[in-house]
Design an enzyme around this catalytic site. Structure first.
Site, PDB file in Angstrom:
ATOM      1  N   GLY A  92       0.822  -1.200   0.000  1.00 37.02           N
ATOM      2  CA  GLY A  92       0.000   0.000   0.000  1.00 37.02           C
ATOM      3  C   GLY A  92       0.857   1.250   0.000  1.00 37.02           C
ATOM      4  O   GLY A  92       2.077   1.205   0.148  1.00 37.02           O
ATOM      5  N   GLY A  94       2.619   3.575   1.499  1.00 34.58           N
ATOM      6  CA  GLY A  94       3.153   3.796   2.843  1.00 34.58           C
ATOM      7  C   GLY A  94       3.687   5.183   3.075  1.00 34.58           C
ATOM      8  O   GLY A  94       3.870   5.593   4.223  1.00 34.58           O
ATOM      9  N   LYS A 115       4.627  12.121  -2.962  1.00 35.72           N
ATOM     10  CA  LYS A 115       5.450  11.032  -2.447  1.00 35.72           C
ATOM     11  C   LYS A 115       6.361  11.575  -1.348  1.00 35.72           C
ATOM     12  O   LYS A 115       7.103  12.525  -1.565  1.00 35.72           O
ATOM     13  CB  LYS A 115       6.277  10.431  -3.586  1.00 35.72           C
ATOM     14  CG  LYS A 115       7.133   9.238  -3.194  1.00 35.72           C
ATOM     15  CD  LYS A 115       7.826   8.677  -4.421  1.00 35.72           C
ATOM     16  CE  LYS A 115       8.714   7.495  -4.080  1.00 35.72           C
ATOM     17  NZ  LYS A 115       9.370   6.933  -5.279  1.00 35.72           N
ATOM     18  N   ASP A 127       8.067   6.030   8.748  1.00 32.56           N
ATOM     19  CA  ASP A 127       7.619   7.382   9.090  1.00 32.56           C
ATOM     20  C   ASP A 127       6.869   8.056   7.947  1.00 32.56           C
ATOM     21  O   ASP A 127       6.279   9.123   8.117  1.00 32.56           O
ATOM     22  CB  ASP A 127       8.790   8.251   9.550  1.00 32.56           C
ATOM     23  CG  ASP A 127       9.878   8.421   8.503  1.00 32.56           C
ATOM     24  OD1 ASP A 127       9.619   8.160   7.311  1.00 32.56           O
ATOM     25  OD2 ASP A 127      11.001   8.822   8.873  1.00 32.56           O
ATOM     26  N   GLY A 128       6.882   7.446   6.755  1.00 30.04           N
ATOM     27  CA  GLY A 128       6.137   8.001   5.633  1.00 30.04           C
ATOM     28  C   GLY A 128       6.803   9.155   4.918  1.00 30.04           C
ATOM     29  O   GLY A 128       6.246   9.699   3.964  1.00 30.04           O
ATOM     30  N   ARG A 178       4.380  13.628  -8.157  1.00 31.78           N
ATOM     31  CA  ARG A 178       4.488  12.694  -9.274  1.00 31.78           C
ATOM     32  C   ARG A 178       3.202  12.690 -10.107  1.00 31.78           C
ATOM     33  O   ARG A 178       2.095  12.721  -9.569  1.00 31.78           O
ATOM     34  CB  ARG A 178       4.778  11.281  -8.768  1.00 31.78           C
ATOM     35  CG  ARG A 178       4.989  10.278  -9.885  1.00 31.78           C
ATOM     36  CD  ARG A 178       5.759   9.069  -9.428  1.00 31.78           C
ATOM     37  NE  ARG A 178       5.020   8.231  -8.499  1.00 31.78           N
ATOM     38  CZ  ARG A 178       5.536   7.154  -7.898  1.00 31.78           C
ATOM     39  NH1 ARG A 178       6.795   6.830  -8.114  1.00 31.78           N
ATOM     40  NH2 ARG A 178       4.809   6.442  -7.071  1.00 31.78           N
ATOM     41  N   ASP A 258       4.401  -4.958  -7.394  1.00 28.51           N
ATOM     42  CA  ASP A 258       3.865  -3.660  -6.971  1.00 28.51           C
ATOM     43  C   ASP A 258       4.520  -2.510  -7.708  1.00 28.51           C
ATOM     44  O   ASP A 258       4.062  -1.364  -7.611  1.00 28.51           O
ATOM     45  CB  ASP A 258       4.022  -3.470  -5.459  1.00 28.51           C
ATOM     46  CG  ASP A 258       5.461  -3.640  -5.000  1.00 28.51           C
ATOM     47  OD1 ASP A 258       5.963  -4.771  -5.072  1.00 28.51           O
ATOM     48  OD2 ASP A 258       6.084  -2.653  -4.570  1.00 28.51           O
ATOM     49  N   ASN A 259       5.580  -2.800  -8.478  1.00 26.89           N
ATOM     50  CA  ASN A 259       6.256  -1.773  -9.264  1.00 26.89           C
ATOM     51  C   ASN A 259       5.994  -1.960 -10.762  1.00 26.89           C
ATOM     52  O   ASN A 259       6.782  -1.529 -11.597  1.00 26.89           O
ATOM     53  CB  ASN A 259       7.757  -1.803  -9.004  1.00 26.89           C
ATOM     54  CG  ASN A 259       8.099  -1.384  -7.598  1.00 26.89           C
ATOM     55  OD1 ASN A 259       7.351  -0.637  -6.964  1.00 26.89           O
ATOM     56  ND2 ASN A 259       9.212  -1.864  -7.074  1.00 26.89           N
ATOM     57  N   ASP A 268       8.162   3.895  -9.972  1.00 28.97           N
ATOM     58  CA  ASP A 268       8.941   3.634  -8.755  1.00 28.97           C
ATOM     59  C   ASP A 268      10.433   3.485  -9.045  1.00 28.97           C
ATOM     60  O   ASP A 268      10.968   2.385  -9.143  1.00 28.97           O
ATOM     61  CB  ASP A 268       8.399   2.412  -8.007  1.00 28.97           C
ATOM     62  CG  ASP A 268       7.124   2.744  -7.261  1.00 28.97           C
ATOM     63  OD1 ASP A 268       6.853   3.933  -7.060  1.00 28.97           O
ATOM     64  OD2 ASP A 268       6.392   1.819  -6.877  1.00 28.97           O
TER      65      ASP A 268
END
Length: 488
Positions: A92, A94, A115, A127-128, A178, A258-259, A268
């Site tokens: 997800g 993150g 991002k 921590d994102g 992005r 996921d990429n 990514d």
């Protein structure tokens, strides 16, 4: 910054069709408010392409960093999973927030994503946030890819947040803005199949068809033909994309599902890099210890990822699993054949050929074998073959004279003039790529507050087929392997 200098929300024309999907696919999520946003770099040509006035964007750093969110905005973080190095993992967004779907003046729909904008429900202990230099790195590489004509997400801006983040050291934080056709991934389907229902998978597929492949809408919803056509479209896009990577020596570095974007864009930019010396086993990623995602494996990983994708569609392809598997296998064969077609046609163009002969594949592979044997620079070798360039250094190499004899004979049968051959080759072989030592030099300078090195590099990379004696020079030989890292 007062209200008069902020872009008004309506100027972005945000929509949120992604929210028509079941709620398992997203979470409401506002970006973290940065302490002191400061524009580092703005992609003015992209802003113009999107129909935004650069003057508006320049005054909107608070919005592009997440400091200000329009009143009518409904930002979200997307749920997805992924097979990372072959192992299924729940993931997800993150550290990313989808600010909205922007409608351009020519009616294109693109995601605007922040991002590095803070924690989300998918952060898994992180921590994102994102550090400045990795975000600038994505900006450089993604814009270089766009200039090379390879489908890619784009970078609209990088903005300092005024917040220090803790990694191995204390680093300045930043947000990358992005732009993408969408952020729907193979991993989104992996998630739907694992944690949702057949209905969820079908709704996601129907959404992708409507958004990315409207011509497939001619097939009735719920019919196997519709979802097979969808799979074949994605397979062809991935084949063309990965062939494009191979032709310019690009190594993605982390081809997890996921990429892999359904739209066929490169997405990514973590441990990616461009190959200097031709070596099919080249791998840069610090965590890819066994070379799963090395250069020569990328086409095969495309097969593996598409297999994981079509597995999620099996219930939509046929009521009987064995029949569904046969349909899926036929689709994978389409990928293999189309990849080979794209790659070989690309190689023909790199060698100045605009028609086809059966021996062309061997001609290209024999040249690559010579390049590997003699440790030649991938980009510069092709560029030096353009008529009137100096290839004396190649004639000294064992095996080249024989290969050149076959190539010249093939060109003679081709029937084009040297000028026509040079034009074809000049359009197909970049003179400059974002060489690793140049990228690192630009980032080092940027880390010390000097953006001029990066700006000069970006200007050259924006015209990759124009000669540049300075930026075409490979790095000095080194005993140390160049290593890249997942973005922090």
């Amino acid at each position: 910054m007062n209200n008069e200098t902020q872009v008004q929300p309506e100027s972005w024309n945000f929509e949120y069709t992604y929210r028509t999907l079941p709620e398992i696919f997203y979470r409401d999520q506002k970006p973290d408010v940065p302490a002191l946003p400061e524009m580092v770099i703005l992609n003015e040509p992209l802003a113009v392409e999107l129909g935004l006035k650069p003057s508006q964007i320049e005054r909107a750093e608070r919005m592009l960093s997440g400091a200000v969110v329009p009143d009518d905005a409904r930002p979200l973080s997307q749920a997805y999973a992924g097979f990372q190095y072959g192992h299924f993992t729940m993931l997800g967004d993150g550290r990313a927030v989808l600010l909205g779907e922007y409608i351009t003046p020519d009616k294109r729909r693109v995601d605007i994503q922040l991002k590095g904008s803070g924690r989300t429900p998918f952060s898994r202990g992180g921590d994102g946030f994102a550090a400045l230099l990795p975000m600038l790195r994505e900006y450089i590489i993604s814009e270089a890819m766009a200039a090379l004509g390879i489908p890619t997400t784009r970078s609209l801006a990088v903005i300092r947040t005024g917040r220090d983040i803790v990694r191995e050291t204390i680093l300045p934080g930043a947000v990358l803005t992005r732009v993408a056709a969408s952020h729907i991934r193979v991993g989104t389907f992996n998630f739907a199949s694992q944690f949702g229902t057949k209905s969820d998978v079908q709704k996601l597929a129907d959404y992708c068809i409507h958004r990315h492949f409207p011509h497939i809408e001619t097939y009735e919803r719920g019919t196997p033909e519709r979802y097979n056509a969808f799979f074949l479209e994605v397979a062809r896009l991935q084949a063309a994309l990965i062939a494009g990577w191979q032709l310019v020596g690009f190594i993605h570095g982390v081809m997890n599902t996921d990429n892999m974007a359904i739209s066929g864009e490169t997405i990514d930019y973590g441990p990616c890099a461009f190959m200097d010396t031709y070596d099919p086993d080249t791998v840069f990623s610090s965590i890819d210890r066994y070379g799963r995602y090395c250069y020569k494996n990328q086409p095969g990983i495309g097969v593996w990822n598409l297999s994981r994708f079509v597995e999620t569609l099996l219930p939509l392809l046929h009521d009987e699993q064995d029949a569904a598997i046969k349909i899926a296998e036929a689709g994978i064969d389409v990928y293999r054949k189309y990849y080979q077609e794209c790659w070989l046609n690309g190689m023909r163009a790199k060698l100045g050929l605009s028609n086809a002969e059966d021996q062309d594949e061997a001609l290209a592979n024999n040249l690559l074998a010579l390049m590997e044997k003699h440790k030649l620079d991938y980009t510069n070798t092709f560029r030096s073959l353009i008529p009137w360039n100096n290839v004396s250094h190649l004639h000294k190499l064992s095996g080249f004279a024989d290969w050149n004899k076959h190539w010249q004979s093939r060109l003679a049968r081709h029937g084009q003039t040297p000028e026509e051959i040079a034009l074809t080759m000049g359009r197909s072989n970049p003179a400059v790529i974002p060489r690793n030592h140049r990228v690192e030099g630009a980032l080092c300078a940027a880390g010390n507050g000097d953006l001029s090195v990066m700006e000069k590099l970006l200007a050259v990379l924006g015209k990759p087929f124009e000669e540049s004696a300075e930026y075409s020079i490979p790095p000095e030989p080194s005993a140390a392997r160049y290593v890249t890292y997942c973005g922090t």
